[in-house]
Design a protein around this motif. Sequence first.
Motif, PDB file in Angstrom:
ATOM      1  N   ASP B  97      12.080  -2.192   8.897  1.00  0.00           N
ATOM      2  CA  ASP B  97      11.959  -1.186   9.954  1.00  0.00           C
ATOM      3  C   ASP B  97      11.095  -0.002   9.536  1.00  0.00           C
ATOM      4  OD1 ASP B  97      13.151  -2.018  12.207  1.00  0.00           O
ATOM      5  OD2 ASP B  97      14.895  -0.677  12.092  1.00  0.00           O
ATOM      6  N   GLY B  98      10.074   0.256  10.304  1.00  0.00           N
ATOM      7  CA  GLY B  98       9.280   1.463  10.112  1.00  0.00           C
ATOM      8  C   GLY B  98       8.321   1.416   8.935  1.00  0.00           C
ATOM      9  N   PHE B  99       8.217   0.272   8.267  1.00  0.00           N
ATOM     10  CA  PHE B  99       7.389   0.212   7.048  1.00  0.00           C
ATOM     11  C   PHE B  99       5.902   0.303   7.386  1.00  0.00           C
ATOM     12  CE2 PHE B  99       5.319  -2.444   3.617  1.00  0.00           C
ATOM     13  CZ  PHE B  99       5.380  -1.446   2.651  1.00  0.00           C
ATOM     14  N   LYS B 100       5.253   1.283   6.786  1.00  0.00           N
ATOM     15  CA  LYS B 100       3.796   1.441   6.900  1.00  0.00           C
ATOM     16  C   LYS B 100       3.248   1.592   5.494  1.00  0.00           C
ATOM     17  CE  LYS B 100       3.703   3.155  11.558  1.00  0.00           C
ATOM     18  NZ  LYS B 100       3.751   4.312  12.462  1.00  0.00           N
ATOM     19  N   PRO B 101       2.601   0.531   4.979  1.00  0.00           N
ATOM     20  CA  PRO B 101       2.199   0.565   3.578  1.00  0.00           C
ATOM     21  C   PRO B 101       1.166   1.641   3.268  1.00  0.00           C
ATOM     22  CG  PRO B 101       1.563  -1.528   4.617  1.00  0.00           C
ATOM     23  CD  PRO B 101       2.277  -0.729   5.647  1.00  0.00           C
ATOM     24  N   GLU B 102       1.157   2.020   2.002  1.00  0.00           N
ATOM     25  CA  GLU B 102       0.181   2.990   1.505  1.00  0.00           C
ATOM     26  C   GLU B 102      -1.072   2.275   1.004  1.00  0.00           C
ATOM     27  OE1 GLU B 102       0.548   6.417   1.294  1.00  0.00           O
ATOM     28  OE2 GLU B 102       2.432   6.287   2.405  1.00  0.00           O
ATOM     29  N   TYR B 103      -1.128   0.970   1.186  1.00  0.00           N
ATOM     30  CA  TYR B 103      -2.228   0.176   0.644  1.00  0.00           C
ATOM     31  C   TYR B 103      -2.709  -0.821   1.703  1.00  0.00           C
ATOM     32  CZ  TYR B 103       1.794  -2.837   0.221  1.00  0.00           C
ATOM     33  OH  TYR B 103       2.920  -3.552   0.518  1.00  0.00           O
ATOM     34  N   GLU B 104      -3.834  -1.464   1.393  1.00  0.00           N
ATOM     35  CA  GLU B 104      -4.405  -2.474   2.287  1.00  0.00           C
ATOM     36  C   GLU B 104      -4.467  -3.803   1.534  1.00  0.00           C
ATOM     37  OE1 GLU B 104      -5.488  -1.513   5.455  1.00  0.00           O
ATOM     38  OE2 GLU B 104      -5.962  -3.583   5.961  1.00  0.00           O
ATOM     39  N   SER B 105      -4.053  -4.882   2.156  1.00  0.00           N
ATOM     40  CA  SER B 105      -4.135  -6.189   1.494  1.00  0.00           C
ATOM     41  C   SER B 105      -5.599  -6.521   1.213  1.00  0.00           C
ATOM     42  CB  SER B 105      -3.514  -7.280   2.364  1.00  0.00           C
ATOM     43  OG  SER B 105      -4.430  -7.716   3.358  1.00  0.00           O
ATOM     44  N   THR B 106      -5.836  -7.320   0.170  1.00  0.00           N
ATOM     45  CA  THR B 106      -7.214  -7.648  -0.196  1.00  0.00           C
ATOM     46  C   THR B 106      -7.918  -8.412   0.927  1.00  0.00           C
ATOM     47  OG1 THR B 106      -6.653  -7.661  -2.531  1.00  0.00           O
ATOM     48  CG2 THR B 106      -8.638  -8.875  -1.897  1.00  0.00           C
ATOM     49  N   VAL B 107      -7.208  -9.360   1.550  1.00  0.00           N
ATOM     50  CA  VAL B 107      -7.847 -10.162   2.607  1.00  0.00           C
ATOM     51  C   VAL B 107      -8.297  -9.276   3.769  1.00  0.00           C
ATOM     52  CG1 VAL B 107      -7.363 -11.843   4.430  1.00  0.00           C
ATOM     53  CG2 VAL B 107      -6.847 -12.405   2.060  1.00  0.00           C
ATOM     54  N   THR B 108      -7.424  -8.377   4.227  1.00  0.00           N
ATOM     55  CA  THR B 108      -7.836  -7.526   5.351  1.00  0.00           C
ATOM     56  C   THR B 108      -8.912  -6.533   4.902  1.00  0.00           C
ATOM     57  OG1 THR B 108      -5.862  -6.172   4.949  1.00  0.00           O
ATOM     58  CG2 THR B 108      -5.768  -7.731   6.777  1.00  0.00           C
ATOM     59  N   ALA B 109      -8.803  -6.046   3.673  1.00  0.00           N
ATOM     60  CA  ALA B 109      -9.855  -5.138   3.168  1.00  0.00           C
ATOM     61  C   ALA B 109     -11.213  -5.850   3.176  1.00  0.00           C
ATOM     62  CB  ALA B 109      -9.508  -4.660   1.757  1.00  0.00           C
ATOM     63  N   ASN B 110     -11.217  -7.152   2.832  1.00  0.00           N
ATOM     64  CA  ASN B 110     -12.472  -7.919   2.871  1.00  0.00           C
ATOM     65  C   ASN B 110     -13.029  -7.980   4.296  1.00  0.00           C
ATOM     66  OD1 ASN B 110     -12.193  -8.427   0.161  1.00  0.00           O
ATOM     67  ND2 ASN B 110     -11.499 -10.546   0.411  1.00  0.00           N
ATOM     68  N   LEU B 111     -12.136  -8.136   5.270  1.00  0.00           N
ATOM     69  CA  LEU B 111     -12.581  -8.215   6.670  1.00  0.00           C
ATOM     70  C   LEU B 111     -13.166  -6.889   7.141  1.00  0.00           C
ATOM     71  CD1 LEU B 111      -9.588 -10.293   8.082  1.00  0.00           C
ATOM     72  CD2 LEU B 111     -11.939 -11.098   7.772  1.00  0.00           C
ATOM     73  N   TRP B 112     -12.509  -5.786   6.743  1.00  0.00           N
ATOM     74  CA  TRP B 112     -13.030  -4.460   7.168  1.00  0.00           C
ATOM     75  C   TRP B 112     -14.343  -4.168   6.443  1.00  0.00           C
ATOM     76  CZ3 TRP B 112      -9.991  -5.709  10.482  1.00  0.00           C
ATOM     77  CH2 TRP B 112      -8.619  -5.725  10.395  1.00  0.00           C
ATOM     78  N   ARG B 113     -14.432  -4.585   5.184  1.00  0.00           N
ATOM     79  CA  ARG B 113     -15.696  -4.441   4.434  1.00  0.00           C
ATOM     80  C   ARG B 113     -16.837  -5.116   5.203  1.00  0.00           C
ATOM     81  NH1 ARG B 113     -15.533  -8.690   0.081  1.00  0.00           N
ATOM     82  NH2 ARG B 113     -16.029  -9.872   1.960  1.00  0.00           N
ATOM     83  N   ASP B 114     -16.538  -6.258   5.827  1.00  0.00           N
ATOM     84  CA  ASP B 114     -17.567  -7.010   6.549  1.00  0.00           C
ATOM     85  C   ASP B 114     -17.741  -6.540   7.994  1.00  0.00           C
ATOM     86  OD1 ASP B 114     -18.141  -8.377   4.285  1.00  0.00           O
ATOM     87  OD2 ASP B 114     -17.328 -10.316   4.929  1.00  0.00           O
ATOM     88  N   GLY B 115     -17.051  -5.458   8.371  1.00  0.00           N
ATOM     89  CA  GLY B 115     -17.310  -4.825   9.661  1.00  0.00           C
ATOM     90  C   GLY B 115     -16.363  -5.170  10.793  1.00  0.00           C
ATOM     91  N   ALA B 116     -15.316  -5.970  10.510  1.00  0.00           N
ATOM     92  CA  ALA B 116     -14.406  -6.389  11.585  1.00  0.00           C
ATOM     93  C   ALA B 116     -13.577  -5.212  12.109  1.00  0.00           C
ATOM     94  CB  ALA B 116     -13.485  -7.496  11.087  1.00  0.00           C
ATOM     95  N   VAL B 117     -13.092  -5.357  13.329  1.00  0.00           N
ATOM     96  CA  VAL B 117     -12.309  -4.341  14.030  1.00  0.00           C
ATOM     97  C   VAL B 117     -10.877  -4.861  14.186  1.00  0.00           C
ATOM     98  CG1 VAL B 117     -12.025  -3.221  16.293  1.00  0.00           C
ATOM     99  CG2 VAL B 117     -14.321  -3.496  15.305  1.00  0.00           C
ATOM    100  N   MET B 118      -9.880  -4.026  13.847  1.00  0.00           N
ATOM    101  CA  MET B 118      -8.476  -4.471  13.989  1.00  0.00           C
ATOM    102  C   MET B 118      -7.912  -4.092  15.351  1.00  0.00           C
ATOM    103  SD  MET B 118      -5.067  -4.096  11.685  1.00  0.00           S
ATOM    104  CE  MET B 118      -5.031  -2.332  11.506  1.00  0.00           C
ATOM    105  N   LEU B 119      -7.434  -5.100  16.105  1.00  0.00           N
ATOM    106  CA  LEU B 119      -6.817  -4.858  17.413  1.00  0.00           C
ATOM    107  C   LEU B 119      -5.332  -4.558  17.288  1.00  0.00           C
ATOM    108  CD1 LEU B 119      -8.540  -7.784  19.317  1.00  0.00           C
ATOM    109  CD2 LEU B 119      -8.948  -5.352  19.725  1.00  0.00           C
TER     110      LEU B 119
END
Lengths: 95, 494
Positions: B97-119
């Motif tokens: 409940d309510g968990f919002k991590p202070e970090y980003e997973s490597t896989v999603t970080a790779n996607l944002w590095r490549d310009g993807a948008v999170m919906l």
Amino acid sequence: MSVDAATVKRIGRLARIRVEENEVEKYQGEINAILGFVEQLDEVDVTGVEPMTSVTPMQLRRRDDVVTDGGYPEKVVANAPLTEDNFFMVPKVIE
Amino acid sequence: MTDLTKLTLAAARKGLADKAFSATELTGAYLSAIDAANPKLNAYVAITREKALEDAAVSDKRLANGGAGPLEGIPLGIKDLFGTQGVHTQAASHILDGFKPEYESTVTANLWRDGAVMLGKLNMDEFAMGSSNETSYYGPVVNPWRSNGSNAQLVPGGSSGGSAAAVSAWLCAAATATDTGGSIRQPAAFTGTVGIKPTYGRCSRWGVVAFASSLDQAGPIARTVEDAAIMLTSMSGFDAKDSTSVDLAVPDFAAAVERGVKGLTIGIPREYRMDGMPDEIEALWKQGIDWMVAEGATIKDISLPHTKYALPAYYIVAPAEASSNLARYDGVKYGLRVTGKDITDMYELTRAKGFGAEVRRRLMIGTYVLSAGYYDAYYVRAQKVRTLIKRDFELAFADGVDAILTPATPSAAFGVGDEDMSADPVKMYLNDIFTVTVNMAGLPGIAVPAGKDAAGLPLGLQLIGKPFDEETLFAAGRVIERSAAIDFSPAKWW
């Protein structure tokens, strides 16, 4: 193998999951159904077979024993239900 | 203008590059589609509207000024299992409940590095434990597909049910997913989408909520084989933070898609012809074999003698690893806390309330098989059987087989609240009978939609590859896709 009611309660304690008296029978039935399903593994001859420890033939990598991260206790405890001065707070455990 | 959400990822990428539309317009179209559909499909558990529009604006600048990444401006859905900094990450569980991590997973970080948008974050079975998306704390996801002439709700499969439903219903261009026993491939098959579980070690597990660490792998669900290849190229890569991540160059998977199967040897394992297998599945498999032959592949009958033991061995190994991984949810460090008379009471009450029935059942099993006196009889024996399962595949590959063709699932999608399945956990587990061997051996596997059953529901075929040879799976998967030539668009009712 199958588990009895006492074993269900013991597993609950080991797993740190409260098992109420009226839940024991349901757990027992479900656990025994799964144990019955996995029993077929007894048919397999595993003599001389090494248990798998890694699906890829690799050694676990080691890194240098140096500090590479940290120094932000406020982030570590940011999601805790109860904290004080960047410590996790729990009920008293020592009298 | 055409409906932007109906474009494949590859077509959307081209449209953005050609300035036919902006990333902001594309993202806006998806957000509107989500608003309209989500109350009925329940695919998203969190919608990150503001972040999506901010990301899209940044992408539009990069598309205009240069420096655009390979996924620049492409709106994606992210399974709730991936840690996303400052954003809802609960593995669809009450205990987080309510968990919002202070970090980003490597896989999603790779996607944002490549310009993807999170919906937003996608619904799933709680802690990825389930095959119908019905164990989610947020309630079941509804499959966009319905049987001909029926209004009955069907499951999208699981555990990546939100990912599969969102991709199928045009609520994201593609999605991340994870697969421990079939959790990418089974929902892909149930929704007429393409899902690939890459080789263990291809995608970093760092920052992904752990279920069974020796089996878990991330992968994409997408609408076409090419889209899945584009996604996997961005998601993959060596990561020093995951000690099982493999230090291998990532190929451009999309470049392999049109390679064909000419000259390849495709293995057909006789043990996958299960008793009571529906005729439709049998016919689909035969059809897949014919397509491979027509495109120049050689078919070889093979034997994988330990196939039937994969699922029972899995139901020892996976719960055992889960019982260890999920020990961290104790009401102290994050999420839900239920107070008790002392600390043990707090642990027990928190975990009883925070975990759903399926998760509790698996943690109990896992604790039992690891407990003193039972460890050798259950866990060690299962790991030995696992060695034999892997050896079956190694022998087939050493004998000249390039890839193995099987059905993806034993049936099409079933109903939400199916009584047989909910009464007997083992029946639900049988959904993964064709997919779970692949996890046990750490191999790559892809599910590609290949046909429909008599009720008009999608059915998938699975291809299993050699370690780190996802390229052959994309090439052979594309042959299935091209040969089937079926439009796997659900009729919109939502």
